[in-house]
Design an enzyme around this catalytic site. Sequence first.
Site, PDB file in Angstrom:
ATOM      1  N   GLU A 136     -14.373 -12.763  10.214  1.00 21.24           N
ATOM      2  CA  GLU A 136     -15.267 -11.995   9.007  1.00 21.24           C
ATOM      3  C   GLU A 136     -14.553 -10.827   8.416  1.00 21.24           C
ATOM      4  OE1 GLU A 136     -17.780  -9.876   6.564  1.00 21.24           O
ATOM      5  OE2 GLU A 136     -16.902  -9.170   8.449  1.00 21.24           O
ATOM      6  N   GLU A 137     -13.872 -10.126   9.244  1.00 20.93           N
ATOM      7  CA  GLU A 137     -13.395  -9.080   8.730  1.00 20.93           C
ATOM      8  C   GLU A 137     -12.075  -9.174   7.909  1.00 20.93           C
ATOM      9  OE1 GLU A 137     -14.779  -6.396   8.911  1.00 20.93           O
ATOM     10  OE2 GLU A 137     -16.283  -6.325  10.585  1.00 20.93           O
ATOM     11  N   HIS A 179     -16.548   0.512  11.824  1.00 20.54           N
ATOM     12  CA  HIS A 179     -14.885   0.325  11.615  1.00 20.54           C
ATOM     13  C   HIS A 179     -14.374   1.651  12.344  1.00 20.54           C
ATOM     14  CE1 HIS A 179     -15.114  -2.989   8.140  1.00 20.54           C
ATOM     15  NE2 HIS A 179     -15.892  -3.172   9.223  1.00 20.54           N
ATOM     16  N   ASP A 229     -25.522  -9.022  10.490  1.00 24.96           N
ATOM     17  CA  ASP A 229     -24.072  -8.643  10.263  1.00 24.96           C
ATOM     18  C   ASP A 229     -24.228  -6.953   9.843  1.00 24.96           C
ATOM     19  OD1 ASP A 229     -21.409  -7.680  10.699  1.00 24.96           O
ATOM     20  OD2 ASP A 229     -20.854  -8.762   8.745  1.00 24.96           O
ATOM     21  N   ASP A 287     -20.649  -3.992  15.108  1.00 21.71           N
ATOM     22  CA  ASP A 287     -19.981  -4.891  13.942  1.00 21.71           C
ATOM     23  C   ASP A 287     -19.077  -5.778  14.798  1.00 21.71           C
ATOM     24  OD1 ASP A 287     -19.181  -6.025  11.630  1.00 21.71           O
ATOM     25  OD2 ASP A 287     -18.127  -4.471  11.056  1.00 21.71           O
ATOM     26  N   HIS A 304     -20.625 -12.458  13.467  1.00 19.69           N
ATOM     27  CA  HIS A 304     -19.266 -12.918  13.693  1.00 19.69           C
ATOM     28  C   HIS A 304     -18.595 -12.078  14.782  1.00 19.69           C
ATOM     29  CE1 HIS A 304     -17.545  -8.978  12.147  1.00 19.69           C
ATOM     30  NE2 HIS A 304     -18.596  -8.839  11.250  1.00 19.69           N
TER      31      HIS A 304
HETATM   32 ZN   LIG Z   1     -19.291  -7.229  10.393  1.00 19.37          ZN
END
Ligand SMILES: [Zn+2]
Length: 461
Positions: free
Chosen positions: A324-325, A424, A352, A290, A278
């Site tokens: 995606e998030e 994140h 992912d 990510d 993603h």
């Molecule tokens: Zn991800």
Amino acid sequence: MPAWMTAPQASQADLQNFPPPLLQQLSAIKAAALNDDYAYRQLAHLTENIGPRPTGSPQASAAADYVAAELRKLGLDVRLQQVTVPHWVRGAETAALIEYPAMVPNTTQKIVLTALGGSTSTPTDGLTADVVTVNTFEELQALGHDKVAGKIVLFNEPFDKQKAAAGFAFASYGEAVPYRAVGPKAAADLGAVAALVRSVGNADYRLPHTGMSFPAPIPAAAVTAEDADLIAHLSAQGKVRMHLTLTPQKLPDETSYNVIADLKGSEHPEQIVVVSGHLDSWDLGTGAIDDGAGVVIAMEAAEILQRLHLRPARTLRVIAWMDEETGGSGSKAYTAEYSSGFPHHVAAIESDSGAAHPLGFDVKAIPAAMDALHPVESVLQSIGATVLQPSTYSPGADIATMSDAGVPAFGIQQDGRTYFNYHHTAADTLDKVVPAELRENAAAMAVLAYALTNMKDPLPR
Ligand SMILES: [Zn+2]
């Protein structure tokens, strides 16, 4: 010699499905991936030149344009599929404890936090309220409306570091993340004025970890593990009062894109093998692990086939997913348009889970499909990516609707022991990606993808 001491013999079915020339091609693909930095160069551009790619941002759309142009350069049929996405932007985010047991007069203690995705805003000059700390949803319910109304609720569920160190980081994540996902709503239902969650991650550098939270009518943020401990310790001694300012904004929806790029199959162009990652990231870092890494190794799967002049028998489809998030609108748009073709999607792969050394694949498929892939394990043995781990759910969020429709689904299983140190956070940056490990991931993705496009019979389902 006992049977277990002899090399495993390829079965008749293996030989039919993977004749020696195909095995040689797979070895050549692996060697090409291990000797090239295409994926790393693409990742450097996505993370450093383009930067953070939160859903709805100009960088996210620029990244889609960039990936589309790069895949066109490789000679693929490229399409930008329009996706309507949410657009939420971070604002000010500060907090301080302004009252607590044995506080030195006229001082405060700073609390390090970051708003959760989708959070509403406090007034511009913030709000002040007592903090109530709970470890579980049961504790919150036991407190009830009377003790929660008007308060800031802190959910203090720790991330299990021991599990993560032992290789079960995703189990630790799965245990803690429900508080981030639905804690704010649960607190709001009992009258809380704001919700805080202990960051879901396993590093100790006072970093807050953001992430998506289901819509709640109150502001919500993740505090660092250290600050969660601080609040919990002081709360055990008496009253703790906080001043909290969070001013994120929900802007109107934006138009963005999935990138869908086909390398047409020579024999069965209608049969499709998806390789994907993603493109959107969180805003705090630059989305290297990510999930820029997942996108660039999917790109490299196509790049290697073109470089080696290997034409897939089935169509190889590279997808760079958007959003995606924050809700999966990219996956939903793809499903809405392509689900009638899912019976001809012979397999889907998504990476992912970072960019660290690949151990193999998580697989949602029938046992016969796993058995059919034994020859791939032998090709990937030299890099250690031999695990085929049965999964009861889709090993990738964006490919879940395909998986649910019966498409065999694969996720690269990376060494996840440090993934949640950075996940994140502002520290999800290019330096966390080890070039040699990214090359191993590119090899694993490209070898499995070409096996799936060129094995004689499509994977059983
Ligand atoms: Zn991800």
